[in-house]
Design a protein around this motif. Sequence first.
Motif, PDB file in Angstrom:
ATOM      1  N   THR A 137      38.877  79.303  35.662  1.00  0.00           N
ATOM      2  CA  THR A 137      38.926  78.417  36.593  1.00  0.00           C
ATOM      3  C   THR A 137      39.909  78.912  37.858  1.00  0.00           C
ATOM      4  OG1 THR A 137      38.807  76.759  35.022  1.00  0.00           O
ATOM      5  CG2 THR A 137      39.527  75.896  37.204  1.00  0.00           C
TER       6      THR A 137
ATOM      7  N   THR B 206      41.008  78.446  41.925  1.00  0.00           N
ATOM      8  CA  THR B 206      41.048  77.668  43.064  1.00  0.00           C
ATOM      9  C   THR B 206      40.861  78.476  44.163  1.00  0.00           C
ATOM     10  OG1 THR B 206      42.522  76.355  41.671  1.00  0.00           O
ATOM     11  CG2 THR B 206      42.703  75.842  44.015  1.00  0.00           C
TER      12      THR B 206
ATOM     13  N   ASN C 147      40.444  76.972  51.120  1.00  0.00           N
ATOM     14  CA  ASN C 147      39.485  76.474  52.146  1.00  0.00           C
ATOM     15  C   ASN C 147      40.588  75.833  53.138  1.00  0.00           C
ATOM     16  OD1 ASN C 147      37.796  74.947  53.797  1.00  0.00           O
ATOM     17  ND2 ASN C 147      36.143  74.850  52.259  1.00  0.00           N
TER      18      ASN C 147
ATOM     19  N   ASP D  64      39.896  71.724  52.468  1.00  0.00           N
ATOM     20  CA  ASP D  64      40.154  71.322  51.147  1.00  0.00           C
ATOM     21  C   ASP D  64      39.951  72.533  50.121  1.00  0.00           C
ATOM     22  OD1 ASP D  64      40.635  69.381  49.014  1.00  0.00           O
ATOM     23  OD2 ASP D  64      38.494  68.908  49.072  1.00  0.00           O
ATOM     24  N   ASP D  65      40.639  72.682  49.272  1.00  0.00           N
ATOM     25  CA  ASP D  65      40.438  73.732  48.387  1.00  0.00           C
ATOM     26  C   ASP D  65      39.421  73.413  47.457  1.00  0.00           C
ATOM     27  OD1 ASP D  65      42.817  75.105  49.158  1.00  0.00           O
ATOM     28  OD2 ASP D  65      44.031  74.286  47.661  1.00  0.00           O
ATOM     29  N   GLU D  66      38.676  74.343  46.959  1.00  0.00           N
ATOM     30  CA  GLU D  66      37.582  74.407  45.976  1.00  0.00           C
ATOM     31  C   GLU D  66      37.775  75.019  44.769  1.00  0.00           C
ATOM     32  OE1 GLU D  66      32.883  75.904  46.442  1.00  0.00           O
ATOM     33  OE2 GLU D  66      34.272  76.562  48.063  1.00  0.00           O
ATOM     34  N   VAL D  67      37.611  74.125  43.648  1.00  0.00           N
ATOM     35  CA  VAL D  67      37.750  74.601  42.069  1.00  0.00           C
ATOM     36  C   VAL D  67      36.274  75.031  41.772  1.00  0.00           C
ATOM     37  CG1 VAL D  67      38.773  73.942  39.974  1.00  0.00           C
ATOM     38  CG2 VAL D  67      39.666  73.031  41.891  1.00  0.00           C
ATOM     39  N   LEU D  68      36.186  76.315  41.143  1.00  0.00           N
ATOM     40  CA  LEU D  68      35.111  77.057  40.545  1.00  0.00           C
ATOM     41  C   LEU D  68      35.244  77.382  39.315  1.00  0.00           C
ATOM     42  CD1 LEU D  68      34.204  79.323  43.409  1.00  0.00           C
ATOM     43  CD2 LEU D  68      33.201  77.085  42.939  1.00  0.00           C
TER      44      LEU D  68
ATOM     45  N   ARG E 145      28.262  80.720  37.451  1.00  0.00           N
ATOM     46  CA  ARG E 145      28.553  79.520  36.931  1.00  0.00           C
ATOM     47  C   ARG E 145      27.352  79.087  36.103  1.00  0.00           C
ATOM     48  NH1 ARG E 145      30.238  77.341  42.734  1.00  0.00           N
ATOM     49  NH2 ARG E 145      28.437  78.758  43.243  1.00  0.00           N
TER      50      ARG E 145
ATOM     51  N   SER F 223      28.286  83.108  42.847  1.00  0.00           N
ATOM     52  CA  SER F 223      28.885  83.528  44.016  1.00  0.00           C
ATOM     53  C   SER F 223      29.874  84.505  44.211  1.00  0.00           C
ATOM     54  CB  SER F 223      29.595  82.145  44.587  1.00  0.00           C
ATOM     55  OG  SER F 223      30.623  81.817  43.635  1.00  0.00           O
TER      56      SER F 223
ATOM     57  N   GLU G 210      41.024  85.304  48.712  1.00  0.00           N
ATOM     58  CA  GLU G 210      40.748  83.898  48.996  1.00  0.00           C
ATOM     59  C   GLU G 210      41.310  82.959  47.605  1.00  0.00           C
ATOM     60  OE1 GLU G 210      40.054  82.419  51.768  1.00  0.00           O
ATOM     61  OE2 GLU G 210      40.302  84.516  52.758  1.00  0.00           O
TER      62      GLU G 210
END
Length: 111
Positions: free
Chosen positions: A63, A65, A68, A71-75, A93, A99, A105
């Motif tokens: 996981t 983080t 951005n 707003d931070d993006e959780v992948l 994913r 991605s 980042e």
Amino acid sequence: MASKLTANGVYEGSRIILPEHREAYLVQEALQRRRGKPTLDEQEMQLIEDAIFESYQECKSITLTVFNPFDDEVLRGVVTSIDKPNRQIKLVRGEEDYSFIKIEEIINASI
């Protein structure tokens, strides 16, 4: 008779906003909500890199983080490739969903 300049006369009653002005105002407001990237010390960066390497070596789900400005993006996914010269990873994913993420980042990583 009341003056047209006061008491909701011609000038006070004709307040309109052009669409161009509204858009410019909304863009300016969004830019003000922009945040700066947090600085990570070397120990935190090492923990992130270790988690990435472990996900790559053992094909474990990770996981991330990703920073951005708004707003931070959780992948969540599995690291399948590490590009050291460009300092980026390929995070898969799903079957066809992947991605490329720059390591700079990433602000948090956990397995």
